[in-house]
Write an enzyme that holds these catalytic residues in place. Structure first.
Site, mmCIF file in Angstrom:
data_model
loop_
_atom_site.group_PDB
_atom_site.id
_atom_site.type_symbol
_atom_site.label_atom_id
_atom_site.label_comp_id
_atom_site.label_asym_id
_atom_site.label_seq_id
_atom_site.Cartn_x
_atom_site.Cartn_y
_atom_site.Cartn_z
ATOM 1 N N THR A 157 15.100 0.064 40.575
ATOM 2 C CA THR A 157 15.744 -1.255 40.540
ATOM 3 C C THR A 157 16.500 -1.414 39.219
ATOM 4 O OG1 THR A 157 13.985 -2.161 41.899
ATOM 5 C CG2 THR A 157 15.311 -3.758 40.679
ATOM 6 N N ILE A 163 10.835 -19.574 65.223
ATOM 7 C CA ILE A 163 11.110 -21.004 65.443
ATOM 8 C C ILE A 163 12.622 -21.246 65.556
ATOM 9 C CG2 ILE A 163 11.037 -23.266 64.256
ATOM 10 C CD1 ILE A 163 8.166 -22.457 63.324
ATOM 11 N N ARG A 169 16.268 -29.164 66.321
ATOM 12 C CA ARG A 169 16.532 -28.479 67.592
ATOM 13 C C ARG A 169 15.781 -29.163 68.738
ATOM 14 N NH1 ARG A 169 19.923 -25.450 70.582
ATOM 15 N NH2 ARG A 169 18.791 -24.027 71.978
ATOM 16 N N GLU A 184 6.063 -1.664 44.145
ATOM 17 C CA GLU A 184 4.971 -1.829 43.154
ATOM 18 C C GLU A 184 3.616 -1.605 43.827
ATOM 19 O OE1 GLU A 184 5.357 -4.760 40.160
ATOM 20 O OE2 GLU A 184 7.512 -4.392 39.941
ATOM 21 N N GLY A 185 3.594 -0.680 44.776
ATOM 22 C CA GLY A 185 2.371 -0.322 45.501
ATOM 23 C C GLY A 185 2.334 -0.977 46.859
ATOM 24 N N GLY A 215 17.227 -17.745 68.923
ATOM 25 C CA GLY A 215 18.370 -16.831 68.791
ATOM 26 C C GLY A 215 19.150 -17.071 67.513
HETATM 27 C C1 FAD Z 1 13.864 -1.918 47.008
HETATM 28 C C2 FAD Z 1 12.929 -1.012 46.261
HETATM 29 C C3 FAD Z 1 12.908 -1.075 44.878
HETATM 30 C C4 FAD Z 1 12.062 -0.220 44.148
HETATM 31 N N1 FAD Z 1 12.089 -0.255 42.774
HETATM 32 C C5 FAD Z 1 11.383 0.680 42.069
HETATM 33 C C6 FAD Z 1 11.524 0.767 40.649
HETATM 34 O O1 FAD Z 1 12.245 -0.024 40.011
HETATM 35 N N2 FAD Z 1 10.849 1.748 39.994
HETATM 36 C C7 FAD Z 1 10.052 2.635 40.633
HETATM 37 O O2 FAD Z 1 9.468 3.497 39.971
HETATM 38 N N3 FAD Z 1 9.891 2.564 41.986
HETATM 39 C C8 FAD Z 1 10.547 1.629 42.718
HETATM 40 N N4 FAD Z 1 10.427 1.570 44.084
HETATM 41 C C9 FAD Z 1 9.568 2.533 44.762
HETATM 42 C C10 FAD Z 1 8.333 1.924 45.370
HETATM 43 O O3 FAD Z 1 7.432 1.546 44.375
HETATM 44 C C11 FAD Z 1 7.762 2.939 46.376
HETATM 45 O O4 FAD Z 1 8.635 2.933 47.487
HETATM 46 C C12 FAD Z 1 6.343 2.616 46.810
HETATM 47 O O5 FAD Z 1 5.439 2.797 45.747
HETATM 48 C C13 FAD Z 1 5.888 3.492 47.984
HETATM 49 O O6 FAD Z 1 6.167 4.834 47.787
HETATM 50 P P1 FAD Z 1 6.966 5.663 48.907
HETATM 51 O O7 FAD Z 1 8.149 4.875 49.302
HETATM 52 O O8 FAD Z 1 7.195 7.030 48.397
HETATM 53 O O9 FAD Z 1 5.992 5.707 50.158
HETATM 54 P P2 FAD Z 1 4.841 6.796 50.417
HETATM 55 O O10 FAD Z 1 3.970 6.921 49.227
HETATM 56 O O11 FAD Z 1 5.471 8.029 50.960
HETATM 57 O O12 FAD Z 1 4.014 6.089 51.567
HETATM 58 C C14 FAD Z 1 4.406 6.112 52.949
HETATM 59 C C15 FAD Z 1 3.322 5.392 53.733
HETATM 60 O O13 FAD Z 1 2.070 6.098 53.602
HETATM 61 C C16 FAD Z 1 1.071 5.221 53.109
HETATM 62 N N5 FAD Z 1 0.146 5.989 52.256
HETATM 63 C C17 FAD Z 1 0.447 6.835 51.231
HETATM 64 N N6 FAD Z 1 -0.689 7.332 50.699
HETATM 65 C C18 FAD Z 1 -1.714 6.775 51.378
HETATM 66 C C19 FAD Z 1 -3.152 6.870 51.299
HETATM 67 N N7 FAD Z 1 -3.753 7.620 50.358
HETATM 68 N N8 FAD Z 1 -3.882 6.160 52.182
HETATM 69 C C20 FAD Z 1 -3.290 5.366 53.107
HETATM 70 N N9 FAD Z 1 -1.958 5.224 53.240
HETATM 71 C C21 FAD Z 1 -1.181 5.917 52.376
HETATM 72 C C22 FAD Z 1 1.837 4.154 52.317
HETATM 73 O O14 FAD Z 1 1.066 2.975 52.162
HETATM 74 C C23 FAD Z 1 3.054 3.961 53.204
HETATM 75 O O15 FAD Z 1 2.723 3.131 54.288
HETATM 76 C C24 FAD Z 1 11.216 0.685 44.835
HETATM 77 C C25 FAD Z 1 11.237 0.724 46.230
HETATM 78 C C26 FAD Z 1 12.076 -0.097 46.946
HETATM 79 C C27 FAD Z 1 12.083 -0.006 48.450
#
Ligand code: FAD
Length: 390
Positions: free
Chosen positions: A169, A347, A279, A373-374, A350
């Site tokens: 970001t 609510i 509505r 952020e997780g 369309g």
């Molecule tokens: C709009 C946007 C802005 C962002 N900004 C930043 C930023 O500024 N800086 C930065 O560092 N990151 C940033 N991110 C990254 C973001 O933090 C990650 O997308 C997020 O942490 C998830 O990682 P991933 O996308 O690789 O998903 P993955 O880790 O590949 O996960 C995929 C799926 O598997 C699940 N999963 C993974 N491991 C497990 C487990 N052990 N048990 C159960 N389920 C699991 C996850 O919950 C998810 O549903 C951003 C993401 C987005 C979309």
């Protein structure tokens, strides 16, 4: 398009001081007057609101968590979440730009930076003249951030970084990034160190912006490091402490995501109330059908719960349970806001599926609050790990 009337006041003031209440009102006024006009157009055009962001800087909203001695506004976490909520209610993307600079860039520099680093970098960020970002995620390291591969090797009085950060970001608009890189390949999570990297460092390139589903007025792009030279004095914290710094930062910054979700939820409810009064179907406003009323009651109840959790976590940042409380707030608030946007759009029928109606944008914007952020899955892991610890 239905114009949302103000809803009755929330039952909660959570002991907001007079100063915090003034801040809340001022941020709401600023958001309504300066951010709302044009927010839909900026979203459609994926246009970053540079002018508005610099106005937020002048108001002190980009250095809220920075101590006054480093040029910040020195607000507490409760004031911060109140401000993020008000911005997100009007434009979740702009709230994201603001919260990233505050919570994942200024905050770790303020908490873990050397005196020199703080004096050199914080005043510039806190003044809002420049923005900040945070580089933890990589293409192959998301939830499992500890497996990151970006390397940092010492070369004289510099570090040289190689690798790629994904989904960053403010990449493309920020001047400083807090970046985690591996300084000891053999040491797993203890081999990661944090650095403060200037966006114009030689060897750092910003990749193409992501074509996002939501938050389209905010910038997100990869950071590409190719023999990128970073001065040794830009190391943040101890050698090998980078992963701990990342986790501590996220423990705090999740408050901002929870607040962003609460702001979106608030607006989704306002829009649902306004539309359901206006509505008419089956000869009366849909607000008079019980199924619609019950949706509104549920949204309002979950909103109160999300706000209480978020503000309660914000006043608990010095407690041992602070990280868990922030995770709980983020988990609940983001999932509740997703449900609220779903029901508010339902609510709207369309019309909710039309870009003419604000709920359509909120429905897209809210989705990521349960991911970044997780993810929700990772929050459940963090919460249960703390509770089940021996
Ligand atoms: C709009 C946007 C802005 C962002 N900004 C930043 C930023 O500024 N800086 C930065 O560092 N990151 C940033 N991110 C990254 C973001 O933090 C990650 O997308 C997020 O942490 C998830 O990682 P991933 O996308 O690789 O998903 P993955 O880790 O590949 O996960 C995929 C799926 O598997 C699940 N999963 C993974 N491991 C497990 C487990 N052990 N048990 C159960 N389920 C699991 C996850 O919950 C998810 O549903 C951003 C993401 C987005 C979309």
């Amino acid at each position: 398009m239905a114009v949302a009337p103000p809803l009755p006041q929330s039952g909660l003031d959570f002991g907001l001081s007079e100063e915090q209440e003034i801040l809340r009102r001022e941020v709401r006024r600023f958001a309504e007057e300066r951010i709302r006009p044009g927010a839909a157009a900026r979203d459609a055009e994926r246009r970053f609101p540079a002018e508005i962001v610099s106005e937020m800087g002048a108001l002190g909203l980009l250095g809220m968590l920075v101590d006054e001695e480093y040029g910040g506004a020195g607000f507490d976490a409760l004031s911060y979440v109140v401000a993020v909520e008000e911005l997100a209610r009007v434009c979740p993307a702009t709230a994201g730009t603001m919260s990233v600079t505050n919570s994942v860039c200024c905050w770790p520099i303020g908490h873990f930076g050397s005196e020199g680093l703080k004096r050199r970098i914080l005043p510039e960020l806190a003044s809002g003249r420049v923005l900040g970002g945070f580089g933890l995620t990589e293409p192959e390291a998301g939830s499992d951030a500890g497996s990151l591969k970006t390397r940092a090797e010492r070369a004289g009085d510099s570090w040289v970084l190689d690798g790629e950060k994904a989904w960053i970001t403010n990449a493309g608009v920020a001047s400083w990034f807090v970046v985690m890189a591996r300084t000891d390949p053999g040491a797993e999570k203890g081999g990661i160190t944090a650095f403060v990297v200037a966006a114009d460092s030689p060897g750092l390139q910003i990749g193409s912006p992501e074509a996002k589903m939501g938050l389209r007025a905010a910038k997100t792009a990869p950071l590409l490091f190719n023999r990128c030279k970073v001065p040794a004095e830009n190391q943040l914290g101890e050698l090998g402490a980078g992963f701990k710094i990342a986790l501590a930062t996220l423990d705090h910054s999740r408050l901002g995501i929870a607040a962003q979700a609460v702001g979106i939820h608030q607006r989704a409810l306002e829009l649902a109330v306004a539309y359901s009064r206006e509505r008419v179907q089956f000869g009366k406003p849909i607000a008079q059908h019980q199924a619609i009323r019950f949706k509104i009651a549920q949204m309002a109840t979950e909103l109160e719960a999300a706000r209480v959790l978020t503000r309660s976590a914000a006043v608990s940042t010095t407690r041992a349970s602070a990280g868990r409380l922030a995770s709980q707030a983020k988990l609940f608030a983001s999932e509740a806001a997703n449900r609220a946007c779903y029901e508010s759009l339902q609510i709207h029928g369309g019309n909710g599926f039309s870009d003419e109606y604000e709920i359509s944008k909120l429905y897209r914007d809210v989705r990521v609050t349960a991911i970044y952020e997780g993810t929700s899955e990772m929050q459940r892991w963090v919460i249960s790990r703390q509770l089940l610890r021996d």
